[in-house]
Enzyme design. Structure first.
Site, mmCIF file in Angstrom:
data_model
loop_
_atom_site.group_PDB
_atom_site.id
_atom_site.type_symbol
_atom_site.label_atom_id
_atom_site.label_comp_id
_atom_site.label_asym_id
_atom_site.label_seq_id
_atom_site.Cartn_x
_atom_site.Cartn_y
_atom_site.Cartn_z
ATOM 1 N N PRO A 184 0.817 -1.213 0.000
ATOM 2 C CA PRO A 184 0.000 0.000 0.000
ATOM 3 C C PRO A 184 0.851 1.263 0.000
ATOM 4 C CG PRO A 184 -0.872 -1.590 1.563
ATOM 5 C CD PRO A 184 0.441 -2.130 1.087
ATOM 6 N N GLU A 185 0.439 2.226 -0.812
ATOM 7 C CA GLU A 185 1.118 3.513 -0.882
ATOM 8 C C GLU A 185 0.212 4.567 -0.248
ATOM 9 O OE1 GLU A 185 2.697 4.192 -4.853
ATOM 10 O OE2 GLU A 185 2.941 2.043 -5.172
#
Length: 285
Positions: free
Chosen positions: A2-3
């Protein structure tokens, strides 16, 4: 992994559900989930019981929940971590690692992590900003992020521009997916030397980074599998808007040239050979 958009989507969901609620008890079901809390799972649960969540904050890809004790719960999702709000009657997830029960008997907060690369810890006195993440730079959506300072720092680096975008001490929250998307919009190849960028090119890139991140947040992030979901268990849909990432061989949406994939730091980079030509010596943006 996840960013920023995925973590921000989770942060927004948590803020709606946990701010102002008092933790009744915490159940640590897997010690690896709290491995960064050096005092151990029992201590983690004890110091949180009876504490009230005051806010839900984010720095880059990290979350923290300030508490009325002045401490904070710090969380990182890793590759497969999920923070879910579930009714107490809901069956336990297969990979449930930590459970938070609240005094109001409302929905539980559950940390679910299949690969156990993520984790939670308590930062003593870390309500304002946990010391564990103070080294991480602000992200471009932070009101206190300085565009001018970033451009100067970027152009002083002697590295490739994509490597610089992934450097969390320079600019936080940007990972492989959104770096590729921003570079495509800016018309820059990821191997372009940072010290060869002009000021206008650097500012153009930053503007596209900001646009991509904002659009992805609106779309709820990018989900390529079931491992990333928001607090309600829903997937994001920004993958439908990706222009280069994961589109090897497909036509560029701007010029129709086949998107190329190149090896990059044990991962892959995607770009358009026509819109993003590989850098030549002394080529400037």
């Amino acid at each position: 992994m996840p960013e920023l958009p995925e973590v921000e989507t989770v942060r927004q969901g948590l803020a709606r559900w946990v701010i102002g609620r008092r933790i009744d008890s915490v159940e640590v079901r897997h010690p690896r989930a709290v491995r960064r809390h050096v005092a151990g799972g029992g201590h983690f649960a004890d110091v949180l019981a009876g504490r009230t969540v005051l806010d839900v904050c984010r720095r880059g890809k990290y979350l923290w929940l300030p508490l009325d004790s002045g401490d904070a719960v710090v969380g990182h999702l890793g590759m497969s971590g999920q923070l879910l709000l579930q009714p107490a009657t809901a069956p336990d997830e297969t990979h449930l690692r930590v459970r938070f029960r609240f005094a109001d008997d409302g929905p539980e907060l559950r940390f679910v992590d299949q690969r156990t690369f993520g984790g939670l810890s308590v930062s003593e006195g870390g309500a304002t900003l946990p010391t564990e993440i103070a080294h991480i730079a602000r992200d471009p959506l932070d009101p206190q992020f300085s565009d001018a300072e970033f451009v100067i720092a970027l152009r002083r680096r002697r590295t490739e521009v994509k490597r610089a975008l992934l450097d969390q001490t320079l600019i936080s929250g940007v990972g492989n997916i959104y770096a590729d998307e921003a570079l495509w919009r800016a018309g820059l190849h990821g191997a372009r030397p940072t010290d060869a960028l002009t000021g206008p090119a650097a500012r153009r890139l930053l503007a596209h980074v900001r646009d991509v991140l904002g659009e992805a947040i609106t779309a709820g992030g990018t989900s390529f599998d079931a491992l990333y979901v928001n607090v309600n268990g829903e997937s994001g849909y920004f993958d439908r808007s990706l222009n280069v990432y994961g589109r090897e061989g497909q036509p560029c949406r701007q010029c129709a040239a086949p998107i190329r994939r190149e090896s990059f730091m044990n991962r892959s980079s995607y770009s358009c050979p026509r819109c993003q030509p590989r850098p030549r010596a002394m080529l400037r943006g």
